[in-house]
Design a protein around this motif. Structure first.
Motif, PDB file in Angstrom:
ATOM      1  N   ASN A   1       9.107  35.089   0.584  1.00 16.04           N
ATOM      2  CA  ASN A   1       9.155  35.982   2.165  1.00 16.04           C
ATOM      3  C   ASN A   1       8.811  37.812   1.416  1.00 16.04           C
ATOM      4  O   ASN A   1       8.627  38.483   2.364  1.00 16.04           O
ATOM      5  CB  ASN A   1      10.580  36.091   2.506  1.00 16.04           C
ATOM      6  CG  ASN A   1      10.899  34.571   3.270  1.00 16.04           C
ATOM      7  OD1 ASN A   1       9.485  34.263   4.050  1.00 16.04           O
ATOM      8  ND2 ASN A   1      11.822  34.344   4.122  1.00 16.04           N
TER       9      ASN A   1
ATOM     10  N   PHE B   1       6.614  39.187   3.860  1.00 17.64           N
ATOM     11  CA  PHE B   1       6.278  40.402   4.859  1.00 17.64           C
ATOM     12  C   PHE B   1       5.862  41.830   4.066  1.00 17.64           C
ATOM     13  O   PHE B   1       5.459  42.721   4.739  1.00 17.64           O
ATOM     14  CB  PHE B   1       7.924  40.842   4.710  1.00 17.64           C
ATOM     15  CG  PHE B   1       9.064  39.937   4.842  1.00 17.64           C
ATOM     16  CD1 PHE B   1       8.602  39.445   6.277  1.00 17.64           C
ATOM     17  CD2 PHE B   1       9.523  40.193   4.359  1.00 17.64           C
ATOM     18  CE1 PHE B   1       9.697  38.326   6.516  1.00 17.64           C
ATOM     19  CE2 PHE B   1      11.553  38.870   5.121  1.00 17.64           C
ATOM     20  CZ  PHE B   1      10.623  37.929   5.974  1.00 17.64           C
TER      21      PHE B   1
ATOM     22  N   VAL C   1       8.111  38.878  12.985  1.00 20.90           N
ATOM     23  CA  VAL C   1       9.081  38.484  11.213  1.00 20.90           C
ATOM     24  C   VAL C   1      10.631  37.287  12.075  1.00 20.90           C
ATOM     25  O   VAL C   1      10.352  36.438  11.343  1.00 20.90           O
ATOM     26  CB  VAL C   1       9.962  40.008  10.398  1.00 20.90           C
ATOM     27  CG1 VAL C   1      10.975  39.255   9.911  1.00 20.90           C
ATOM     28  CG2 VAL C   1       8.853  40.972   9.644  1.00 20.90           C
TER      29      VAL C   1
ATOM     30  N   GLN D   1      10.892  33.564  10.955  1.00 27.78           N
ATOM     31  CA  GLN D   1      12.462  33.373  10.448  1.00 27.78           C
ATOM     32  C   GLN D   1      12.754  32.276  10.325  1.00 27.78           C
ATOM     33  O   GLN D   1      13.499  31.538  10.298  1.00 27.78           O
ATOM     34  CB  GLN D   1      13.230  34.600  10.295  1.00 27.78           C
ATOM     35  CG  GLN D   1      13.127  36.341   9.453  1.00 27.78           C
ATOM     36  CD  GLN D   1      14.291  36.663   9.131  1.00 27.78           C
ATOM     37  OE1 GLN D   1      14.540  37.650  10.700  1.00 27.78           O
ATOM     38  NE2 GLN D   1      14.332  37.311   7.812  1.00 27.78           N
TER      39      GLN D   1
ATOM     40  N   GLN E   1      11.313  29.208   8.760  1.00 30.49           N
ATOM     41  CA  GLN E   1      11.420  28.947   8.072  1.00 30.49           C
ATOM     42  C   GLN E   1      12.415  28.071   8.306  1.00 30.49           C
ATOM     43  O   GLN E   1      13.547  27.328   8.302  1.00 30.49           O
ATOM     44  CB  GLN E   1      11.713  29.874   7.495  1.00 30.49           C
ATOM     45  CG  GLN E   1      10.221  30.831   7.292  1.00 30.49           C
ATOM     46  CD  GLN E   1      10.681  32.223   5.870  1.00 30.49           C
ATOM     47  OE1 GLN E   1      11.436  32.464   5.973  1.00 30.49           O
ATOM     48  NE2 GLN E   1      10.296  32.134   5.440  1.00 30.49           N
TER      49      GLN E   1
ATOM     50  N   VAL F   1      17.425  33.178   4.211  1.00 29.13           N
ATOM     51  CA  VAL F   1      16.111  33.478   5.037  1.00 29.13           C
ATOM     52  C   VAL F   1      16.490  34.529   5.543  1.00 29.13           C
ATOM     53  O   VAL F   1      16.333  35.684   6.223  1.00 29.13           O
ATOM     54  CB  VAL F   1      15.858  32.588   5.697  1.00 29.13           C
ATOM     55  CG1 VAL F   1      15.355  32.404   7.413  1.00 29.13           C
ATOM     56  CG2 VAL F   1      15.418  31.737   5.450  1.00 29.13           C
TER      57      VAL F   1
ATOM     58  N   SER G   1      16.529  37.755   4.291  1.00 28.88           N
ATOM     59  CA  SER G   1      15.558  38.377   3.549  1.00 28.88           C
ATOM     60  C   SER G   1      14.492  39.733   3.738  1.00 28.88           C
ATOM     61  O   SER G   1      14.817  40.716   2.983  1.00 28.88           O
ATOM     62  CB  SER G   1      14.167  37.635   3.215  1.00 28.88           C
ATOM     63  OG  SER G   1      14.089  36.970   4.407  1.00 28.88           O
ATOM     64  N   PHE G   2      14.598  40.220   5.209  1.00 28.54           N
ATOM     65  CA  PHE G   2      13.525  41.144   5.932  1.00 28.54           C
ATOM     66  C   PHE G   2      14.318  42.177   5.481  1.00 28.54           C
ATOM     67  O   PHE G   2      13.490  43.212   5.108  1.00 28.54           O
ATOM     68  CB  PHE G   2      13.199  40.472   7.402  1.00 28.54           C
ATOM     69  CG  PHE G   2      12.446  41.462   7.346  1.00 28.54           C
ATOM     70  CD1 PHE G   2      10.551  41.918   7.172  1.00 28.54           C
ATOM     71  CD2 PHE G   2      12.754  42.385   8.168  1.00 28.54           C
ATOM     72  CE1 PHE G   2      10.130  42.914   8.088  1.00 28.54           C
ATOM     73  CE2 PHE G   2      12.065  43.751   9.876  1.00 28.54           C
ATOM     74  CZ  PHE G   2      10.698  43.981   9.303  1.00 28.54           C
TER      75      PHE G   2
END
Lengths: 312, 435
Positions: B332, B336, B351, B355, B358, B386, B389-390
């Protein structure tokens, strides 16, 4: 713009402060005895007396014998439950808040709950072996819950006979008999574990003794039997009015419905009017249907008397 | 892919993994921040996989090795007659999921005790009260010694995380300081003596129950219990059996595990006694009612133990789950980073879409592994990776990357230097060999 925002923030802060201040305002610190079980005495200025329901002096000392229990109430919902034998100074007792506390307290409780541990359902190691997947027992006889032995009022609206039994699909036969003539005066078949007689004065006469039993349809067992006497018309209302008068009910108007009901029910039980106590509790339950505490109180009183037995 | 980006991705993923590990082991009720998690807190991926993704109508699921007899409201003389009858029919094992803790001193008690003595392959159920730490677990509901003296016994306790949903069981448990067998293990051992060793070799304190067979009985053929109206165990009413024993051939009972227990007062009753929630409940979230009687849960455990070579659920070790989470963070990071460089107007919605995709992919993998290979992959940790992660990438990108950059450059130089030295040595070696 900045000033407007500042003003709004100040006003909101004041409102929040006002909510907390008004919600946590100080209460009257009077202490009342609301429940007495077993042998309990009171000492005030070295003078011994029997502990009675109602207001109690803060300087007094309570002594409890074995198996005795006393409940005291302070402010709106602070309760002190004394169970162990011994001497207790009333002004040194610790009171427990029953949850009806201020909004601040509720916020604290909520945030405190974040710090309780939480286990994921995926974490097999945290699983507990707490389910006992087993059943037991033969067909048992139903336990007769209400009415108990003793005087019962038939002039206070519908009368509910209740029993407990571990069976989901049984059919029960409730029969009420005249104690002297052994003649059946009431009979009904039901699948539930209680029966309400809407007009009990039509089937049950004043100042007469009756006995009742509940049979499970299709099972020939040795069933339990219980007796009760229908009291004189108006006796129930008079007894309750007498208690309210003796206790000076107007003096503690701040007491909410729950402790008031406990108070009157306990006094009725102390006067050996257990059926009246339950009937009073059920009447209050009907009058305040949203009050869940009343259900627990009635169940507890009935259960404790069924376990310990009655003195009659 | 630049070397600097790889180093940053590795550092960011390691930091994220550390944060994930920290959150996972915090003694906090973390779910308060997430209403979705609050709604599903009592639900496990097993519930969804087993209730929705298995073919419950498969005729092969009918298990003729286990028979359940509903004793209804227990009549001791009827139970005694049944055990005597089963004793004469060469059954493999008889399991009694009933407790006889009262000795009434009636004729039926003597008949029952004598029937117990005449059945060597009988196993009586009992329960224990679990204790932790230095205290031993103690027996709780146990039949009176008049009945159980000299009879094999197994505990009926099942493991739960909420008090009403059964997902696991403990094959062995120390009671009063002695290692005892569970009811299902004690029964299977009567017909297959290798079960104890096999379970010991697996070395799992608790085992997930691979629920495959639903609660039988006509009264239970409703949603959310058994809306497909499937019969996967033979359920016989005790009265029906005693009235007409001739309709069951000797072959029918041969080497079978026969369980006697409560499945309702009669065949028409939908009783809620001794009944629990299982992953087979057709309504796996929200309000529902319990779908399986205790005796049928024991039957499911027995079936799983009999098919233990391929039917036991294996768990992916925690270290693998963290490795998997690390990979999610690592991949990721590049996804990103690439999106960020493109300076898209709809970056955040894009994003979120990634997600969600995913989430769908990982969820499908978890379900597939469980349904087809009986492998349970911990879903909560990887899905948290998940979700986080961002945000963790942004935190690293805006707050940490610039500060870490000098060290990264130093590290890069050292790696390059090391690479150069190694290459130089190799060249010298080759030259020497050529000369």
């Amino acid at each position: 713009m900045k000033k407007i925002i500042e003003k709004i923030v100040v006003k909101i802060s004041l409102c929040i402060l006002l909510i907390f201040v008004t919600d946590t305002k100080s209460e009257c610190q009077n202490i009342f005895v609301i429940h007495i079980e077993g042998n309990a005495r009171m000492f005030l200025n070295s003078k011994e007396s029997k502990l009675v329901h109602g207001p109690i002096n803060e300087k007094s000392v309570i002594t409890l014998d074995k198996n005795a229990r006393v409940k005291l109430i302070r402010s709106k919902s602070e309760i002190c439950d004394l169970k162990s034998p011994g001497k207790y100074n009333v002004n040194k007792l610790t009171y427990e808040n029953t949850g009806n506390n201020s909004i601040l307290g509720r916020f604290c409780d909520y945030f405190h709950s974040f710090f309780t541990t939480h286990s994921s359902p995926e974490a097999k190691s945290t699983y507990k072996n707490s389910i006992s997947a087993i059943s037991r027992g033969n067909m048992t006889v139903p336990n007769l819950d209400f009415p108990l032995q003793g005087a019962l009022a038939n002039d206070e609206g519908p009368l509910t006979f209740s029993w407990s039994h571990h069976c989901d699909t049984c059919t029960y036969m409730l029969s009420v008999f005249d104690f002297t003539t052994k003649k059946e005066v009431y009979h009904t078949v039901t699948k539930s574990k209680d029966v309400t007689i809407l007009q009990p004065d039509l089937s049950l006469q004043n100042l007469k003794k009756y006995y009742w039993k509940v049979e499970v349809k299709g099972h020939d067992l040795e069933y339990l039997v219980n007796s009760f006497s229908i009291s004189q018309k108006g006796n129930y209302a008079e007894t309750i009015a007498g208690i309210e008068y003796n206790l000076g009910i107007d003096e503690f108007k701040w007491v909410t419905i729950t402790p008031r009901t406990i108070y009157i029910m306990s006094e009725l039980a102390a006067q050996k009017h257990l059926n009246y106590a339950i009937q009073f509790g059920r009447a209050q339950q009907k009058a305040y249907p949203g009050n869940k505490e009343l259900d627990t109180i009635i169940d507890n009183m009935l259960f404790s008397h069924l376990i310990n037995g009655t003195d009659d | 892919m630049k070397q600097t980006d790889i180093i940053h991705a590795l550092i960011s993923s390691l930091l994220s993994l550390g944060i994930l590990y920290f959150f996972h082991h915090l003694p906090f009720n973390q779910i308060f921040i997430d209403p979705f998690a609050e709604a599903i807190k009592n639900h496990d991926i097993t519930d969804v996989a087993i209730s929705r993704f298995r073919n419950h109508k498969d005729p092969a699921l009918y298990d003729d090795r286990v028979v359940v007899i509903n004793t209804g409201i227990t009549d001791r003389s009827k139970v005694a007659q049944t055990i005597k009858y089963l004793g004469s029919r060469d059954v493999g094992a008889i399991g009694l999921d009933l407790v006889f803790d009262t000795f009434y001193q009636h004729k039926a008690d003597t008949l029952l005790a004598s029937a117990f003595k005449s059945a060597p392959n009988l196993v009586l159920g009992y329960s224990f009260m679990e204790s932790n730490g230095k205290y031993y677990s103690m027996p709780d509901l146990v039949s009176d010694p008049f009945f159980c003296k000299g009879t094999s016994q197994g505990y009926v306790n099942l493991a739960t995380n909420d008090g009403f949903t059964v997902r696991a069981f403990e094959p062995f448990h120390a009671i009063n300081g002695k290692n005892e067998k569970s009811f299902a293990v004690a029964l299977v051992e009567k017909i297959d003596s290798t079960v104890e060793n096999d379970l010991m070799e697996r070395n799992h304190t608790k085992e997930w129950i691979n629920f495959r067979r639903k609660q039988p009985g006509t009264a239970n053929e409703i949603f959310p219990v058994n809306k497909d109206k499937v019969t996967q165990y033979s359920l016989i009413q005790i009265d029906q059996l005693l009235k007409d024993t001739a309709s069951y051939s000797k072959q029918f009972w041969l080497n079978k595990v026969v369980l006697l227990g409560f499945c309702g007062e009669n065949e028409k009753s939908l009783s809620m006694k001794d009944r629990y929630f299982t992953p087979l409940n057709e309504q796996y979230s929200g309000k529902s009612y319990p779908d399986m009687h205790g005796v049928v849960i024991h039957a499911n455990v027995i079936s799983m133990l009999l098919d233990r070579k391929f039917d036991m659920i294996s768990e992916v070790p925690e270290i693998w789950i963290y490795l998997f989470s690390f990979l999610i963070f690592f991949i990721n990071f590049f996804v990103f980073k690439r999106l960020l460089k493109k300076r898209l107007f709809f970056l955040v919605p894009l994003v979120r879409v990634i997600q969600i995709l995913q989430f769908i992919l990982l969820f499908s993998i978890c379900i597939y592994l469980l349904v087809h290979f009986n492998i349970k992959l911990g879903f909560i940790t990887i899905i948290t990776a998940v979700i986080l992660s961002f945000e963790l990438f942004e935190f690293y990108e805006h707050k940490l990357e610039k500060r870490i950059n000098p060290w990264v450059n130093q590290l890069k130089e050292r790696i390059n230097h090391l690479y150069y030295v190694l290459n130089f040595r190799k060249t010298i070696q080759k030259d020497e060999e050529n000369n």
